[in-house]
Scaffold this motif. Structure first.
Motif, mmCIF file in Angstrom:
data_model
loop_
_atom_site.group_PDB
_atom_site.id
_atom_site.type_symbol
_atom_site.label_atom_id
_atom_site.label_comp_id
_atom_site.label_asym_id
_atom_site.label_seq_id
_atom_site.Cartn_x
_atom_site.Cartn_y
_atom_site.Cartn_z
ATOM 1 N N ALA A 172 0.770 -1.181 -0.042
ATOM 2 C CA ALA A 172 -0.080 0.140 0.015
ATOM 3 C C ALA A 172 0.855 1.191 -0.082
ATOM 4 O O ALA A 172 0.478 2.154 -0.621
ATOM 5 N N GLU A 173 1.919 1.127 0.586
ATOM 6 C CA GLU A 173 2.795 2.383 0.509
ATOM 7 C C GLU A 173 3.374 2.796 -0.601
ATOM 8 O O GLU A 173 3.373 3.924 -1.001
ATOM 9 N N TYR A 174 3.494 1.707 -1.748
ATOM 10 C CA TYR A 174 3.726 2.094 -2.934
ATOM 11 C C TYR A 174 2.934 2.127 -4.114
ATOM 12 O O TYR A 174 2.954 2.204 -5.232
ATOM 13 N N ALA A 175 1.708 1.781 -3.647
ATOM 14 C CA ALA A 175 0.460 1.766 -4.435
ATOM 15 C C ALA A 175 -0.151 3.153 -4.841
ATOM 16 O O ALA A 175 0.251 4.080 -4.092
ATOM 17 N N PRO A 176 -0.758 3.267 -5.939
ATOM 18 C CA PRO A 176 -1.304 4.354 -6.445
ATOM 19 C C PRO A 176 -2.561 4.726 -5.857
ATOM 20 O O PRO A 176 -2.779 4.199 -4.702
ATOM 21 N N GLY A 177 -3.275 5.874 -5.930
ATOM 22 C CA GLY A 177 -4.319 6.067 -5.071
ATOM 23 C C GLY A 177 -5.418 5.270 -5.403
ATOM 24 O O GLY A 177 -5.729 4.193 -6.151
ATOM 25 N N PHE A 178 -6.362 5.372 -4.214
ATOM 26 C CA PHE A 178 -7.283 4.512 -3.976
ATOM 27 C C PHE A 178 -8.532 4.334 -5.096
ATOM 28 O O PHE A 178 -8.781 3.168 -5.384
ATOM 29 N N VAL A 179 -8.706 5.524 -5.879
ATOM 30 C CA VAL A 179 -9.560 5.197 -7.020
ATOM 31 C C VAL A 179 -8.972 4.640 -8.187
ATOM 32 O O VAL A 179 -9.936 3.779 -8.708
ATOM 33 N N HIS A 180 -7.676 4.606 -8.112
ATOM 34 C CA HIS A 180 -7.026 3.809 -9.298
ATOM 35 C C HIS A 180 -7.132 2.227 -9.161
ATOM 36 O O HIS A 180 -7.199 1.298 -10.016
ATOM 37 N N ILE A 181 -6.873 1.992 -8.006
ATOM 38 C CA ILE A 181 -6.787 0.546 -7.399
ATOM 39 C C ILE A 181 -8.344 0.060 -7.460
ATOM 40 O O ILE A 181 -8.589 -1.104 -8.185
ATOM 41 N N VAL A 182 -9.202 0.715 -6.939
ATOM 42 C CA VAL A 182 -10.593 0.364 -7.322
ATOM 43 C C VAL A 182 -11.070 0.194 -8.905
ATOM 44 O O VAL A 182 -11.930 -0.687 -9.015
ATOM 45 N N SER A 183 -10.546 1.107 -9.669
ATOM 46 C CA SER A 183 -10.901 1.094 -10.938
ATOM 47 C C SER A 183 -10.336 -0.248 -11.597
ATOM 48 O O SER A 183 -11.035 -0.972 -12.359
ATOM 49 N N PHE A 184 -9.197 -0.506 -11.272
ATOM 50 C CA PHE A 184 -8.385 -1.786 -11.670
ATOM 51 C C PHE A 184 -9.121 -3.025 -11.201
ATOM 52 O O PHE A 184 -9.417 -4.071 -11.827
ATOM 53 N N ILE A 185 -9.598 -3.032 -10.033
ATOM 54 C CA ILE A 185 -10.007 -4.329 -9.318
ATOM 55 C C ILE A 185 -11.560 -4.509 -10.121
ATOM 56 O O ILE A 185 -11.819 -5.657 -10.450
ATOM 57 N N GLY A 186 -12.258 -3.227 -10.365
ATOM 58 C CA GLY A 186 -13.696 -3.526 -11.271
ATOM 59 C C GLY A 186 -13.223 -3.996 -12.527
ATOM 60 O O GLY A 186 -13.980 -4.869 -13.129
ATOM 61 N N CYS A 187 -12.212 -3.429 -13.227
ATOM 62 C CA CYS A 187 -12.065 -3.733 -14.680
ATOM 63 C C CYS A 187 -11.682 -5.215 -14.643
ATOM 64 O O CYS A 187 -11.736 -5.958 -15.718
ATOM 65 N N PHE A 188 -10.701 -5.602 -13.500
ATOM 66 C CA PHE A 188 -10.195 -7.287 -13.849
ATOM 67 C C PHE A 188 -10.976 -8.245 -13.053
ATOM 68 O O PHE A 188 -11.777 -8.954 -13.752
ATOM 69 N N CYS A 189 -10.818 -8.043 -11.561
ATOM 70 C CA CYS A 189 -11.410 -9.135 -10.950
ATOM 71 C C CYS A 189 -12.936 -9.112 -11.106
ATOM 72 O O CYS A 189 -13.645 -10.278 -11.538
ATOM 73 N N VAL A 190 -13.575 -8.118 -10.570
ATOM 74 C CA VAL A 190 -15.052 -8.065 -10.597
ATOM 75 C C VAL A 190 -15.511 -8.449 -11.989
ATOM 76 O O VAL A 190 -16.775 -9.023 -12.242
ATOM 77 N N SER A 191 -14.904 -7.735 -13.208
ATOM 78 C CA SER A 191 -15.593 -7.928 -14.577
ATOM 79 C C SER A 191 -15.547 -9.471 -14.661
ATOM 80 O O SER A 191 -16.378 -9.972 -15.677
ATOM 81 N N ILE A 192 -14.123 -10.143 -14.652
ATOM 82 C CA ILE A 192 -14.120 -11.640 -14.879
ATOM 83 C C ILE A 192 -15.300 -12.337 -14.191
ATOM 84 O O ILE A 192 -15.911 -13.176 -14.902
ATOM 85 N N VAL A 193 -15.152 -12.256 -13.002
ATOM 86 C CA VAL A 193 -16.066 -12.809 -12.148
ATOM 87 C C VAL A 193 -17.659 -12.662 -12.357
ATOM 88 O O VAL A 193 -18.508 -13.458 -12.331
ATOM 89 N N GLY A 194 -17.710 -11.475 -12.688
ATOM 90 C CA GLY A 194 -19.398 -10.849 -12.910
ATOM 91 C C GLY A 194 -19.743 -11.300 -14.364
ATOM 92 O O GLY A 194 -20.956 -11.308 -14.635
ATOM 93 N N PHE A 195 -19.125 -10.814 -15.532
ATOM 94 C CA PHE A 195 -19.242 -10.642 -16.561
ATOM 95 C C PHE A 195 -18.817 -11.786 -17.607
ATOM 96 O O PHE A 195 -19.492 -11.730 -18.641
#
Length: 491
Positions: free
Chosen positions: A411-434
């Motif tokens: 988390a110390e080297y991760a980008p901002g919260f919104v960018h992580i949320v956006s990537f999680i949605g595009c990758f993990c949630v999209s694969i599992v959900g769509f």
């Protein structure tokens, strides 16, 4: 999707809402539905009155709404900024419809499984090899369907309903894919929570001046709570989380009115995304914000009348849709003359306001109380893969502490919260959900139909189309948001 998902769904990670207690007595493999009399092991009919204590349609719809509206809502104004007003409103509606369709894919997959499988009657190899003759579970077609699926060993004990669908559709490989995606999702959620707490603390006037030191205290709290033998008491803080979110947006709306009045409704704003990267960032946040598909079977099984799950989905998604319009476009319009959202919505609050300080402290507390509800099931999955038993307390504590330390370090080297949320949605949630729901639906339909797949109906063509759209959108948006995440990290 996230904070509330973890709080509400923690029990289902272990045995998911008494999956084996009762089964449905309706099956549908080709779109239609046939009634059959489900029976228990001794041949007696199951008492359907046992479901009288389930959730009503309205309660289920509200539970879906609560599940969606978690900490991810803090990124919705950022999504509206990236997507534009018209694109955001239309897109919110389309993503809701997409969730509805893919959730129905999962339900159709579940209907394709024989009632005996759905009740967990095939969990024992001893029973399957027993000389006892099988009971009459319906028509000859049902018997053939059961025989086809009975040839495969049942999924491991404790497998969720969604993962069971993956098991019967794609075998152990399907279950492994779902497990890995859920594990990755939970790890990234923990990192996102750590980043969110860092962001909240950075904007407080009471900090040590060092981000590493500032994050140590909440991270230690998360680690200690995660090692507790029973974290179910933390689910009581879910209502505090909802109240904290409500208070946050009330304060934000008030701040917008104080700063700009109604001038934002007269200002000129972009109506469409500027480029594909902005559209992908919008897509990830919104997909993350819905995300009901992997949990639809749990809602279905918890209902008093499961056949009304479709109505509950419509009500829940409509409520979320209108709430998201207000939270995303409404807040963005209010602040358009004075502020642009490049991060979470709390960044619009002043740093020298005592009310803003209370909001940030409260949100930090809520995230710290919610994160263990993700750490624990994530740790349990890792422990299971490593073969660590329930009675090996020290090893289990070590796994959870190391998991928290790893996520805190990243988390110390991760980008901002919104960018992580956006990537999680595009990758993990999209694969599992769509992607996986229409794929599993196609596979189970092929396995349970007598006729060739060449004789495809409209639903089958729709599943193939949904699968193609899901794969293309997931691959494209994941690539774009990952690049944007790396770019943000380097700045």
């Amino acid at each position: 999707m996230v904070a509330i998902i973890a709080a509400e769904q923690q029990p289902l990670v272990k045995l998911e809402l008494d999956r084996r207690a009762q089964g449905e007595d309706e099956i549908s493999c080709t779109g239609g539905k046939e009634s059959c009399n489900a029976e228990s092991d001794d041949g007696s009919a199951i008492n359907r009155n046992n479901k009288c204590h389930g959730s009503s349609v309205v309660q289920t719809a509200l539970n879906m709404t609560k599940m969606c509206m978690g900490t991810g809502t803090l990124a919705l104004p950022f999504a509206a900024e990236k997507g534009g007003l018209i694109f955001n409103v239309v897109g919110l509606a389309l993503i809701a419809v997409w969730n509805y369709y893919c959730a129905n894919c999962v339900l159709r997959c579940w209907d394709c499984l024989h009632p005996r499988i759905k009740r967990g009657d095939l969990d024992s190899d001893v029973e399957r090899s027993s000389t006892r003759q099988p009971q009459d579970y319906g028509s000859a077609e049902d018997q053939e369907k059961l025989q086809q699926l009975d040839n495969r060993k049942p999924p491991p004990v404790g497998t969720t309903s969604y993962a069971s669908v993956a098991w019967y559709a794609a075998g152990p490989a399907g279950l492994l894919v779902v497990d890995l995606l859920m594990l990755l999702l939970m790890v990234m959620l923990i990192i996102a929570y750590e980043v969110a707490m860092i962001s909240f603390i950075d904007d407080m006037p009471i900090t040590t001046g060092s981000r590493k030191i500032d994050i140590i205290i909440p991270s230690v709290i998360v680690a200690l709570l995660s090692c507790s033998p029973d974290v179910s008491f933390l689910s009581k803080f879910s209502i505090i989380g909802l109240l904290a979110l409500a208070l946050s947006f009330i304060v934000i709306v008030w701040q917008g009115l104080v700063e700009n009045g109604l001038a934002g409704f007269q200002s000129t704003m972009n109506l469409w995304p500027k480029n594909l990267t902005d559209a992908s960032s919008w897509f990830g946040v919104v997909v993350f914000g819905y995300g009901i598909v992997p949990f639809i079977l749990n809602f279905h099984e918890s209902m008093k009348t499961p056949k009304h799950i479709g109505l509950a989905m419509k009500m829940g998604l409509i409520l979320v849709f209108f709430a998201y319009i207000v939270i995303s476009s409404g807040v963005r319009i209010l602040f358009s003359p004075s502020h642009s959202f490049d991060g979470d919505v709390l960044q619009a609050l002043p740093t020298n306001s005592w009310l803003a300080l209370i909001v940030r402290l409260l949100m930090t507390f809520v995230v710290a109380m919610t994160a263990p509800l993700i750490v624990v099931p994530c740790g349990e999955m890792i422990e299971g893969k490593l073969g660590i038993g329930v009675d090996e307390i020290r090893k289990r504590i070590a796994v959870r502490v190391l998991l928290c330390m790893l996520c805190t370090g990243l988390a110390e080297y991760a980008p901002g919260f919104v960018h992580i949320v956006s990537f999680i949605g595009c990758f993990c949630v999209s694969i599992v959900g769509f992607v996986l729901p229409p794929l599993f639906c196609i596979q189970l339909t092929y396995k349970t139909r007598k006729e060739s797949m060449a004789k495809m109906d409209l639903i089958s063509y729709s599943d193939v189309g949904a699968l193609a759209i899901g794969i293309i959108s997931t691959a494209l948006t994941s690539t774009m948001t990952f690049g944007e995440m790396r770019k943000s990290q380097q700045q």
